[in-house]
Enzyme design. Structure first.
Site, PDB file in Angstrom:
ATOM      1  N   HIS A  47      48.271  -2.647  11.425  1.00  0.00           N
ATOM      2  CA  HIS A  47      48.532  -3.008  10.033  1.00  0.00           C
ATOM      3  C   HIS A  47      48.589  -1.785   9.135  1.00  0.00           C
ATOM      4  O   HIS A  47      48.134  -0.699   9.498  1.00  0.00           O
ATOM      5  CB  HIS A  47      47.463  -3.985   9.525  1.00  0.00           C
ATOM      6  CG  HIS A  47      46.069  -3.429   9.518  1.00  0.00           C
ATOM      7  ND1 HIS A  47      45.213  -3.572   8.467  1.00  0.00           N
ATOM      8  CD2 HIS A  47      45.367  -2.718  10.453  1.00  0.00           C
ATOM      9  CE1 HIS A  47      44.052  -2.993   8.740  1.00  0.00           C
ATOM     10  NE2 HIS A  47      44.117  -2.481   9.938  1.00  0.00           N
ATOM     11  N   HIS A  82      46.087 -10.223   2.952  1.00  0.00           N
ATOM     12  CA  HIS A  82      46.362  -9.151   3.905  1.00  0.00           C
ATOM     13  C   HIS A  82      46.946  -9.747   5.179  1.00  0.00           C
ATOM     14  O   HIS A  82      46.584 -10.848   5.586  1.00  0.00           O
ATOM     15  CB  HIS A  82      45.080  -8.372   4.234  1.00  0.00           C
ATOM     16  CG  HIS A  82      45.337  -7.130   5.041  1.00  0.00           C
ATOM     17  ND1 HIS A  82      46.077  -6.080   4.570  1.00  0.00           N
ATOM     18  CD2 HIS A  82      44.958  -6.787   6.310  1.00  0.00           C
ATOM     19  CE1 HIS A  82      46.137  -5.124   5.500  1.00  0.00           C
ATOM     20  NE2 HIS A  82      45.476  -5.539   6.564  1.00  0.00           N
ATOM     21  N   CYS A 114      50.977  -3.857   3.631  1.00  0.00           N
ATOM     22  CA  CYS A 114      50.793  -4.707   4.817  1.00  0.00           C
ATOM     23  C   CYS A 114      51.955  -5.664   5.057  1.00  0.00           C
ATOM     24  O   CYS A 114      52.515  -5.721   6.146  1.00  0.00           O
ATOM     25  CB  CYS A 114      49.461  -5.454   4.738  1.00  0.00           C
ATOM     26  SG  CYS A 114      49.335  -6.657   3.385  1.00  0.00           S
TER      27      CYS A 114
END
Length: 187
Positions: free
Chosen positions: A163, A151, A103
């Site tokens: 993402h 994240h 990510c």
């Protein structure tokens, strides 16, 4: 012990002051670019020191003045299009492209392609740039999830993010509400 005349001390004081002034000037000058024309700035430091006798002529220090082209920050639109170009790329923990991403690696790589360096990890990215409320998100903003942050995604508008989600999943589009929102930043 050697004693110095007032004139020597006056000149020494002027040289020290001029050197310090020149160092200060160089510290605030931007780095040179190959095509930048050079000019000169003259710093005049009076050589007279109160109580040291007759005034001395001013000491001039010449320092180059360099003009540089300031590179504008990447636009949110350009970084967003860079991230979107990686839709379908495989997820790989610890990867920052160009063929696989985690990510934060995806965000790091995209901004780097646009000429902007951001921190490498999602937690560090969550403290970089300007905070943005969830209500004021704009396409291109970085959105962070979980507490502590673990994240990151990029907001693309209409309640959606792009993402690199997790192992076995490619870079994809998801809803903002699919993960616990922690914060957002605008770079």
């Amino acid at each position: 012990m050697h004693t110095h005349t007032p004139r020597f001390l006056t000149i020494r004081t002027a040289v020290v002051a001029a050197t310090a002034a020149a160092a200060s000037a160089f510290a605030i000058l931007p780095a040179a670019t190959p095509a930048a024309p050079a000019a000169a700035a003259v710093l005049e430091i009076p050589a007279a020191v109160p109580g040291a006798g007759a005034a001395q002529p001013a000491v001039a220090v010449t320092a180059p003045v360099v003009e540089t082209a300031v590179k504008p920050a990447a636009s949110s639109k350009s970084v967003l299009s860079i991230v979107m170009s990686k839709l379908g790329a495989p997820y790989r923990y610890g990867s920052a492209g160009p063929s696989a991403f985690d990510c934060s690696g995806l965000m790091y790589w995209a901004f780097k392609q646009a000429g902007v360096t951001i921190p490498r990890t999602s937690r560090a990215q969550s403290t970089f740039g300007t905070p943005v409320s969830k209500a004021n998100l704009q396409p291109g903003d970085l959105v962070f999830f979980y507490k502590p942050v673990s994240h990151v995604a990029m907001y693309i508008g209409n309640g959606k993010v792009v993402h690199a989600s997790t192992a076995g999943q490619p870079v994809k589009i998801s809803t903002l509400a699919s993960m616990p929102f922690s914060g957002a930043r605008r770079i």
